[in-house]
Design a protein around this motif. Structure first.
Motif, PDB file in Angstrom:
ATOM      1  N   PRO A   1      36.234  42.446  47.441  1.00 61.42           N
ATOM      2  CA  PRO A   1      34.957  42.257  46.727  1.00 61.42           C
ATOM      3  C   PRO A   1      33.952  43.363  47.000  1.00 61.42           C
ATOM      4  CG  PRO A   1      35.685  40.199  47.715  1.00 61.42           C
ATOM      5  CD  PRO A   1      36.599  41.265  48.239  1.00 61.42           C
ATOM      6  N   GLU A   2      33.945  43.924  48.216  1.00 61.10           N
ATOM      7  CA  GLU A   2      32.945  44.940  48.535  1.00 61.10           C
ATOM      8  C   GLU A   2      33.101  46.208  47.699  1.00 61.10           C
ATOM      9  OE1 GLU A   2      36.114  45.101  51.860  1.00 61.10           O
ATOM     10  OE2 GLU A   2      35.061  43.602  50.640  1.00 61.10           O
ATOM     11  N   ARG A   3      34.286  46.404  47.111  1.00 58.16           N
ATOM     12  CA  ARG A   3      34.459  47.587  46.270  1.00 58.16           C
ATOM     13  C   ARG A   3      33.601  47.496  45.013  1.00 58.16           C
ATOM     14  NH1 ARG A   3      41.051  48.498  46.683  1.00 58.16           N
ATOM     15  NH2 ARG A   3      41.045  49.374  48.804  1.00 58.16           N
ATOM     16  N   PHE A   4      33.444  46.288  44.489  1.00 54.88           N
ATOM     17  CA  PHE A   4      32.556  46.135  43.338  1.00 54.88           C
ATOM     18  C   PHE A   4      31.113  46.401  43.749  1.00 54.88           C
ATOM     19  CE2 PHE A   4      29.746  43.557  40.666  1.00 54.88           C
ATOM     20  CZ  PHE A   4      30.080  44.038  39.413  1.00 54.88           C
ATOM     21  N   VAL A   5      30.708  45.908  44.917  1.00 49.72           N
ATOM     22  CA  VAL A   5      29.352  46.150  45.405  1.00 49.72           C
ATOM     23  C   VAL A   5      29.120  47.637  45.626  1.00 49.72           C
ATOM     24  CG1 VAL A   5      27.706  45.622  47.237  1.00 49.72           C
ATOM     25  CG2 VAL A   5      29.294  43.859  46.444  1.00 49.72           C
ATOM     26  N   ASN A   6      30.130  48.330  46.112  1.00 54.78           N
ATOM     27  CA  ASN A   6      29.987  49.771  46.355  1.00 54.78           C
ATOM     28  C   ASN A   6      29.741  50.542  45.062  1.00 54.78           C
ATOM     29  OD1 ASN A   6      30.324  49.509  49.123  1.00 54.78           O
ATOM     30  ND2 ASN A   6      32.541  49.873  49.051  1.00 54.78           N
TER      31      ASN A   6
ATOM     32  N   SER B   1      29.896  31.504  27.854  1.00 50.97           N
ATOM     33  CA  SER B   1      29.617  32.886  28.249  1.00 50.97           C
ATOM     34  C   SER B   1      29.519  33.011  29.761  1.00 50.97           C
ATOM     35  CB  SER B   1      28.322  33.375  27.592  1.00 50.97           C
ATOM     36  OG  SER B   1      28.494  33.512  26.194  1.00 50.97           O
ATOM     37  N   LEU B   2      28.876  32.032  30.395  1.00 50.05           N
ATOM     38  CA  LEU B   2      28.792  32.067  31.853  1.00 50.05           C
ATOM     39  C   LEU B   2      30.184  31.955  32.482  1.00 50.05           C
ATOM     40  CD1 LEU B   2      27.271  32.044  34.525  1.00 50.05           C
ATOM     41  CD2 LEU B   2      26.959  29.565  34.243  1.00 50.05           C
ATOM     42  N   GLY B   3      30.997  31.041  31.974  1.00 57.88           N
ATOM     43  CA  GLY B   3      32.352  30.896  32.491  1.00 57.88           C
ATOM     44  C   GLY B   3      33.182  32.146  32.257  1.00 57.88           C
ATOM     45  N   ALA B   4      33.042  32.761  31.073  1.00 56.41           N
ATOM     46  CA  ALA B   4      33.844  33.944  30.749  1.00 56.41           C
ATOM     47  C   ALA B   4      33.460  35.133  31.620  1.00 56.41           C
ATOM     48  CB  ALA B   4      33.682  34.298  29.272  1.00 56.41           C
ATOM     49  N   VAL B   5      32.149  35.371  31.804  1.00 54.42           N
ATOM     50  CA  VAL B   5      31.758  36.532  32.616  1.00 54.42           C
ATOM     51  C   VAL B   5      32.106  36.308  34.083  1.00 54.42           C
ATOM     52  CG1 VAL B   5      29.378  35.824  33.159  1.00 54.42           C
ATOM     53  CG2 VAL B   5      29.944  38.256  32.918  1.00 54.42           C
ATOM     54  N   SER B   6      32.076  35.052  34.533  1.00 53.40           N
ATOM     55  CA  SER B   6      32.469  34.771  35.919  1.00 53.40           C
ATOM     56  C   SER B   6      33.949  35.061  36.126  1.00 53.40           C
ATOM     57  CB  SER B   6      32.153  33.315  36.268  1.00 53.40           C
ATOM     58  OG  SER B   6      30.769  33.053  36.136  1.00 53.40           O
ATOM     59  N   LEU B   7      34.777  34.610  35.193  1.00 55.41           N
ATOM     60  CA  LEU B   7      36.211  34.875  35.301  1.00 55.41           C
ATOM     61  C   LEU B   7      36.522  36.356  35.115  1.00 55.41           C
ATOM     62  CD1 LEU B   7      37.622  31.829  33.293  1.00 55.41           C
ATOM     63  CD2 LEU B   7      37.724  32.187  35.769  1.00 55.41           C
ATOM     64  N   SER B   8      35.759  37.024  34.250  1.00 54.51           N
ATOM     65  CA  SER B   8      35.960  38.452  34.043  1.00 54.51           C
ATOM     66  C   SER B   8      35.669  39.233  35.328  1.00 54.51           C
ATOM     67  CB  SER B   8      35.048  38.943  32.911  1.00 54.51           C
ATOM     68  OG  SER B   8      35.168  40.330  32.721  1.00 54.51           O
ATOM     69  N   ALA B   9      34.559  38.897  35.987  1.00 57.04           N
ATOM     70  CA  ALA B   9      34.232  39.560  37.249  1.00 57.04           C
ATOM     71  C   ALA B   9      35.274  39.250  38.319  1.00 57.04           C
ATOM     72  CB  ALA B   9      32.847  39.137  37.714  1.00 57.04           C
ATOM     73  N   ALA B  10      35.757  38.015  38.337  1.00 56.37           N
ATOM     74  CA  ALA B  10      36.784  37.650  39.312  1.00 56.37           C
ATOM     75  C   ALA B  10      38.071  38.440  39.085  1.00 56.37           C
ATOM     76  CB  ALA B  10      37.066  36.153  39.236  1.00 56.37           C
ATOM     77  N   ALA B  11      38.452  38.628  37.816  1.00 59.98           N
ATOM     78  CA  ALA B  11      39.657  39.409  37.512  1.00 59.98           C
ATOM     79  C   ALA B  11      39.486  40.863  37.939  1.00 59.98           C
ATOM     80  CB  ALA B  11      39.969  39.329  36.019  1.00 59.98           C
ATOM     81  N   LEU B  12      38.301  41.424  37.703  1.00 65.15           N
ATOM     82  CA  LEU B  12      38.051  42.806  38.097  1.00 65.15           C
ATOM     83  C   LEU B  12      38.100  42.960  39.616  1.00 65.15           C
ATOM     84  CD1 LEU B  12      37.245  45.709  37.460  1.00 65.15           C
ATOM     85  CD2 LEU B  12      34.854  44.962  37.407  1.00 65.15           C
ATOM     86  N   ILE B  13      37.458  42.038  40.323  1.00 60.61           N
ATOM     87  CA  ILE B  13      37.441  42.106  41.784  1.00 60.61           C
ATOM     88  C   ILE B  13      38.846  41.915  42.343  1.00 60.61           C
ATOM     89  CG2 ILE B  13      36.616  40.916  43.856  1.00 60.61           C
ATOM     90  CD1 ILE B  13      34.000  40.404  42.321  1.00 60.61           C
ATOM     91  N   HIS B  14      39.632  41.039  41.722  1.00 60.80           N
ATOM     92  CA  HIS B  14      41.007  40.838  42.174  1.00 60.80           C
ATOM     93  C   HIS B  14      41.820  42.114  42.013  1.00 60.80           C
ATOM     94  CE1 HIS B  14      45.236  39.422  41.854  1.00 60.80           C
ATOM     95  NE2 HIS B  14      44.867  38.625  42.847  1.00 60.80           N
ATOM     96  N   ASP B  15      41.591  42.833  40.931  1.00 62.49           N
ATOM     97  CA  ASP B  15      42.311  44.085  40.740  1.00 62.49           C
ATOM     98  C   ASP B  15      41.836  45.142  41.738  1.00 62.49           C
ATOM     99  OD1 ASP B  15      44.125  45.745  38.833  1.00 62.49           O
ATOM    100  OD2 ASP B  15      42.305  46.945  39.019  1.00 62.49           O
ATOM    101  N   LEU B  16      40.558  45.148  42.054  1.00 61.91           N
ATOM    102  CA  LEU B  16      40.045  46.106  43.033  1.00 61.91           C
ATOM    103  C   LEU B  16      40.586  45.834  44.427  1.00 61.91           C
ATOM    104  CD1 LEU B  16      36.308  46.356  41.894  1.00 61.91           C
ATOM    105  CD2 LEU B  16      38.083  48.085  41.605  1.00 61.91           C
TER     106      LEU B  16
END
Length: 352
Positions: free
Chosen positions: A123-128, A105-120
């Protein structure tokens, strides 16, 4: 001086057919007959059939990359549902399965967040997105869910691996399990909140479909990574998750009408057929042989993981296909207008 009285059908007192009439030489009844295609007249121009403006799409297709967003959908579901299975294994004393699910679960959510940030893109767009909290925005709610779930999943996995702060680690695991179902299903709400026809028209079934697919993926991970002696709950979750996914997908196709074509054709159709076959094979293999053979359990788990991934990618491609073809926007709108007109007619008839 005499005055001729002009009427809609020509000059008053004149016989039709003897003199020129207004309206291209046709009286009112002839014009109506021509409009209906009767009276021996052949219509030179067919009735207008609107599809779109110069054949261009009515809505803009998503500019998302499939690897980023469909991967984000799959990994988020695996993480959220995996925390539920991990907490259950922890409470049952099945330590190896619990550790495997916490780490996955930790690995999956980390990769999921990385995929979302890559699409954005940055990285600061996710923080915003965390600057405000809007309960009416699925994207805002999802961002906060990820921000809450990620540390909980990380703390649960770190405590299990290191043995430090076991009580805090168990509390974190229970917290991740509490947030996990929302993490696994909010992406279905997120897609349905868009104007993309295949996603929006399936807004009722999409969260259930995503939840069932996530349950199948988590069960597959438990079968693949956990020992055979502890995989009983995972085998049951595999069967229930696969059955629920099949029911939800059929309900979605039945209710979306003509848009269901996008779920059966092209890349989406191939992926969703593969998902159905892999899911049924994985669940059946796990249920029948997973309790006896470690290899059968692992194969069934791998098939379930692949089925869940194919479901998310198939839904993604169905959405983009529906946005590119204007008929999937125009025809449902016409159907809704016809239904409203019919309902208004029934109300008027009851009033009379």
């Amino acid at each position: 001086m005499s005055e001729a009285r002009v009427t809609r059908d020509g000059l008053a007192g004149e016989r039709p057919g003897r003199d020129a009439l207004f309206g291209n030489g046709m009286d009112g009844s002839a014009r109506k007959a021509r409009r209906r295609g009767r009276g021996g007249e052949r219509r030179l121009v067919p009735d207008a059939e609107f599809t779109s403006y110069y054949g261009r799409p009515v809505v803009k297709a998503p500019a998302w990359e499939a690897a980023d967003i469909a991967g984000y959908l799959f990994l988020g579901g695996l993480a959220g549902a995996g925390s539920v299975l991990g907490a259950g294994a922890d409470l049952s004393g099945w330590r190896r399965t619990a550790r495997a699910m916490k780490l996955s679960s930790l690995g999956a959510v980390s990769l999921s967040a990385a995929a979302l940030i890559h699409d954005l893109g940055r990285p600061e767009r996710f923080v915003n997105m965390l600057r405000v909290f809007k309960p009416t925005s699925p994207m805002s709610v999802g961002s906060w869910l990820l921000a809450l779930y990620g540390p909980l999943a990380g703390a649960a996995a770190a405590s299990d691996v290191t043995g430090l702060l076991p009580r805090a680690g168990r509390a974190a695991a229970l917290g991740a399990a509490a947030v996990g179902p929302a993490v696994a299903t909010y992406t279905g709400v997120l897609l349905a909140d868009t104007a993309v026809p295949a996603w929006h028209e399936g807004h009722r079934e999409m969260p259930y479909l995503f939840g069932a697919s996530a349950a199948g993926a988590a069960a597959g991970m438990a079968l693949l990574a956990g020992p055979r002696a502890e995989n009983g709950p995972a085998r049951r979750a595999a069967v229930l998750g696969t059955a629920a996914e099949l029911v939800a997908m059929r309900a979605l196709r039945r209710r979306t009408g003509v848009i269901a074509e996008t779920y059966a054709a092209g890349t989406a159709g191939r992926l969703l057929r593969a998902a159905e076959g892999l899911g049924v094979a994985g669940a059946a293999g796990a249920a029948l042989l997973g309790g006896r053979s470690r290899a059968a359990a692992a194969l069934g788990g791998a098939a379930l993981l692949a089925a869940s991934a194919c479901t998310r990618f198939g839904i993604f491609h169905a959405g983009t296909a529906s946005a590119r073809d204007p008929k999937y926007t125009v025809l449902p709108q016409r159907e809704r207008l016809a239904e409203r007109a019919e309902e208004a007619g029934r109300v008027a008839a009851l009033g009379d």
